[in-house]
Design a protein around this motif. Sequence first.
Motif, PDB file in Angstrom:
ATOM      1  N   UNK A  18       0.810  -1.211   0.000  1.00 28.01           N
ATOM      2  CA  UNK A  18       0.000   0.000   0.000  1.00 28.01           C
ATOM      3  C   UNK A  18       0.843   1.260   0.000  1.00 28.01           C
ATOM      4  N   UNK A  19       1.903   1.293   0.816  1.00 23.12           N
ATOM      5  CA  UNK A  19       2.785   2.451   0.827  1.00 23.12           C
ATOM      6  C   UNK A  19       3.496   2.646  -0.502  1.00 23.12           C
ATOM      7  N   UNK A  20       3.942   1.542  -1.104  1.00 24.51           N
ATOM      8  CA  UNK A  20       4.578   1.633  -2.425  1.00 24.51           C
ATOM      9  C   UNK A  20       3.601   2.148  -3.465  1.00 24.51           C
ATOM     10  N   UNK A  21       2.366   1.656  -3.416  1.00 27.96           N
ATOM     11  CA  UNK A  21       1.347   2.107  -4.364  1.00 27.96           C
ATOM     12  C   UNK A  21       1.060   3.597  -4.200  1.00 27.96           C
ATOM     13  N   UNK A  22       0.966   4.077  -2.959  1.00 24.81           N
ATOM     14  CA  UNK A  22       0.696   5.495  -2.741  1.00 24.81           C
ATOM     15  C   UNK A  22       1.845   6.358  -3.246  1.00 24.81           C
ATOM     16  N   UNK A  23       3.064   5.912  -3.076  1.00 25.64           N
ATOM     17  CA  UNK A  23       4.219   6.652  -3.596  1.00 25.64           C
ATOM     18  C   UNK A  23       4.168   6.725  -5.117  1.00 25.64           C
ATOM     19  N   UNK A  24       3.903   5.598  -5.761  1.00 30.64           N
ATOM     20  CA  UNK A  24       3.858   5.573  -7.231  1.00 30.64           C
ATOM     21  C   UNK A  24       2.661   6.363  -7.754  1.00 30.64           C
ATOM     22  N   UNK A  25       1.536   6.293  -7.048  1.00 31.14           N
ATOM     23  CA  UNK A  25       0.362   7.051  -7.484  1.00 31.14           C
ATOM     24  C   UNK A  25       0.608   8.547  -7.408  1.00 31.14           C
ATOM     25  N   UNK A  78       6.026   4.150 -14.007  1.00 29.80           N
ATOM     26  CA  UNK A  78       5.155   3.948 -12.845  1.00 29.80           C
ATOM     27  C   UNK A  78       4.228   2.759 -13.071  1.00 29.80           C
ATOM     28  N   UNK A  79       3.712   2.623 -14.299  1.00 30.78           N
ATOM     29  CA  UNK A  79       2.847   1.481 -14.599  1.00 30.78           C
ATOM     30  C   UNK A  79       3.553   0.152 -14.409  1.00 30.78           C
ATOM     31  N   UNK A  80       4.790   0.046 -14.904  1.00 30.63           N
ATOM     32  CA  UNK A  80       5.558  -1.192 -14.740  1.00 30.63           C
ATOM     33  C   UNK A  80       5.855  -1.458 -13.261  1.00 30.63           C
ATOM     34  N   UNK A  81       6.180  -0.397 -12.518  1.00 32.11           N
ATOM     35  CA  UNK A  81       6.445  -0.576 -11.085  1.00 32.11           C
ATOM     36  C   UNK A  81       5.190  -1.039 -10.343  1.00 32.11           C
ATOM     37  N   UNK A  82       4.029  -0.532 -10.749  1.00 30.90           N
ATOM     38  CA  UNK A  82       2.783  -0.977 -10.107  1.00 30.90           C
ATOM     39  C   UNK A  82       2.492  -2.440 -10.433  1.00 30.90           C
ATOM     40  N   UNK A  83       2.767  -2.863 -11.671  1.00 30.32           N
ATOM     41  CA  UNK A  83       2.582  -4.274 -12.022  1.00 30.32           C
ATOM     42  C   UNK A  83       3.465  -5.153 -11.145  1.00 30.32           C
ATOM     43  N   UNK A  84       4.730  -4.748 -10.972  1.00 30.40           N
ATOM     44  CA  UNK A  84       5.641  -5.524 -10.125  1.00 30.40           C
ATOM     45  C   UNK A  84       5.153  -5.572  -8.680  1.00 30.40           C
ATOM     46  N   UNK A  85       4.641  -4.443  -8.189  1.00 36.05           N
ATOM     47  CA  UNK A  85       4.131  -4.412  -6.811  1.00 36.05           C
ATOM     48  C   UNK A  85       2.928  -5.335  -6.658  1.00 36.05           C
ATOM     49  N   UNK A 120      -5.065  -3.159 -11.668  1.00 39.23           N
ATOM     50  CA  UNK A 120      -5.990  -2.289 -12.400  1.00 39.23           C
ATOM     51  C   UNK A 120      -5.467  -0.854 -12.442  1.00 39.23           C
ATOM     52  N   UNK A 121      -4.892  -0.384 -11.342  1.00 37.55           N
ATOM     53  CA  UNK A 121      -4.306   0.957 -11.336  1.00 37.55           C
ATOM     54  C   UNK A 121      -3.138   1.047 -12.303  1.00 37.55           C
ATOM     55  N   UNK A 122      -2.352  -0.017 -12.424  1.00 39.73           N
ATOM     56  CA  UNK A 122      -1.232  -0.008 -13.371  1.00 39.73           C
ATOM     57  C   UNK A 122      -1.710   0.174 -14.804  1.00 39.73           C
ATOM     58  N   UNK A 123      -2.794  -0.512 -15.161  1.00 39.60           N
ATOM     59  CA  UNK A 123      -3.357  -0.358 -16.505  1.00 39.60           C
ATOM     60  C   UNK A 123      -3.848   1.073 -16.711  1.00 39.60           C
ATOM     61  N   UNK A 124      -4.493   1.636 -15.696  1.00 39.01           N
ATOM     62  CA  UNK A 124      -4.994   2.996 -15.805  1.00 39.01           C
ATOM     63  C   UNK A 124      -3.889   4.022 -15.949  1.00 39.01           C
ATOM     64  N   UNK A 125      -2.790   3.856 -15.199  1.00 43.30           N
ATOM     65  CA  UNK A 125      -1.664   4.788 -15.303  1.00 43.30           C
ATOM     66  C   UNK A 125      -1.053   4.732 -16.698  1.00 43.30           C
ATOM     67  N   UNK A 126      -0.883   3.527 -17.238  1.00 44.18           N
ATOM     68  CA  UNK A 126      -0.324   3.410 -18.591  1.00 44.18           C
ATOM     69  C   UNK A 126      -1.249   4.033 -19.632  1.00 44.18           C
ATOM     70  N   UNK A 127      -2.566   3.907 -19.443  1.00 43.01           N
ATOM     71  CA  UNK A 127      -3.518   4.476 -20.404  1.00 43.01           C
ATOM     72  C   UNK A 127      -3.464   6.002 -20.409  1.00 43.01           C
TER      73      UNK A 127
END
Length: 516
Positions: free
Chosen positions: A228-235, A378-385, A293-300
């Motif tokens: 969650x913390x990693x996701x908030x940083x990337x978001x 950021x999208x790739x990092x979210x996929x990895x997370x 799902x957030x990773x797909x949205x960021x890439x879009x």
Amino acid sequence: MTKNWTVTRILRDRNAGLYFTGLVVSAFGTSALGLAAGVWVKDLSGSNGLAALCMFAVWAPTLCGPALGTIADRVRRKPLLIRTNLALAALLLTLFAVDSRADLWLLFTVLLVYGTLVVVQDPAESALVAAVVDRDLLGDFNGLRMTAVEGMKLVAPLTGAGLYAAFGGPSVACLDAATFALAAGLWLFVRAHEERPQRPAGDWRAQTAEGVRELWARPGLRRLVVAGGTMMFLASLSSSTNYAIVESLGHAPAYTGVLYVAQGIGSVAVGLVSGPALRRLGERRFGAAGIALAAVGVAARAVPSDPAVLTGGTAVGLGLPCVLIAVFTAVQRELPGPLLGRATATANTLLFTPNVIGLAAGAALVELADFRVVLMTVGLALVSTGMWLGLVGTGGFSALLGRGAAPALFARRATRALFGRGASPRPPGKRTSPAPPGRRAALALCRRRAAPFTKGASPASPAKNTPPAPPASSASPTPPTSSAPPISPASAASPDQSPASADRTSAKSPSDANPA
């Protein structure tokens, strides 16, 4: 069915319904003041930097969350929430004295105290929810709470802006004070049977550390909080590209508000389905699906098209709250009540502090790199997370990379080579069943050919299908006989084969299927 619909399940529960209504009212006032405070400071000072400090003043106490969370474990939670709400209502009324740039110190002081009391309230709210709401409704309640908070962000800022334009900043402060007082009145009717908590042992620092250890000692919770913390940083890195995205689409900066609306719609929608989704998937898989799902949205959002950007924003709004809902639901379900306040405050700090860091880092990064590169990274990092959260600790990575199957396959092949096909190692002290006839013949031949080496004589090179010559020291020229049946050329093993190799060779022979 209607009885399974999230809103109905919550509102039919008296305590959950009252508590949820109080949260909605309080969130409306908070969202209205959040926008009006920045505009107020901008009008009085003309400084963009001072206007930005308003949000910093509210968020800064989050860094002290683990220590402030101990308050929620030292007193009863319901009275604490009522008193802090009434204190906030009285505090906001002091903003009627702010009338010029020289009075801004009072506004910032109020915002700092405001943020501190909110940090105290959050763990107390979480602990009280776990006490008064049915355990089966925790996921539904947390999701619906997210829907209410995000929904208020779509409506309340416009209300606050209109009220500020018509009557000034003190009118918005009065509105927020009224919402806090109303929420305190609603929570007064919540039936919560709380015993006076025992005073924790140790000083303040030891109590804070105990909550941190309790949270960190649970691997499932630890992974959820880290993800969650990693996701908030990337978001937050992604959100720093909003103005660059709007510029690339050829719109005015005000179009950024449309992006926030699209993301808010997604956040409102996910709260309505989070309860059933949590029951079906569990916290870990629900959070991992949200990150993906957030990773797909960021890439879009990197696609130069209005529909793609808005769709991506909605996907981000759908995905980001999933981990937050999963974390707080898991904390409420797994941690004991006496530690719930400190542990929840620690989770809040670990989740939202990276958001502040990411906003600062993203502001610098977007000036140094193309925003599309930032979004794709950021999208790739979210996929990895998401993959890490979904697979680590479950054996999923081993299955995905093939590392779990290789040792098992090697062990099976080694067992067959050493002990025969389908056999298992012989336990110490336990006799094995007789070997099959074909195997007995192969082993007898190997023993005969190994005899010269064991008795010290030089070996002779036997011809094919010819028994080995007797050793020189043997008293009888007659070769040793065996009771085993004759060995066919196809089943005979070569001299350099071990018994295990001979067994593998004979296993493929038709003579083993039909022994003589």
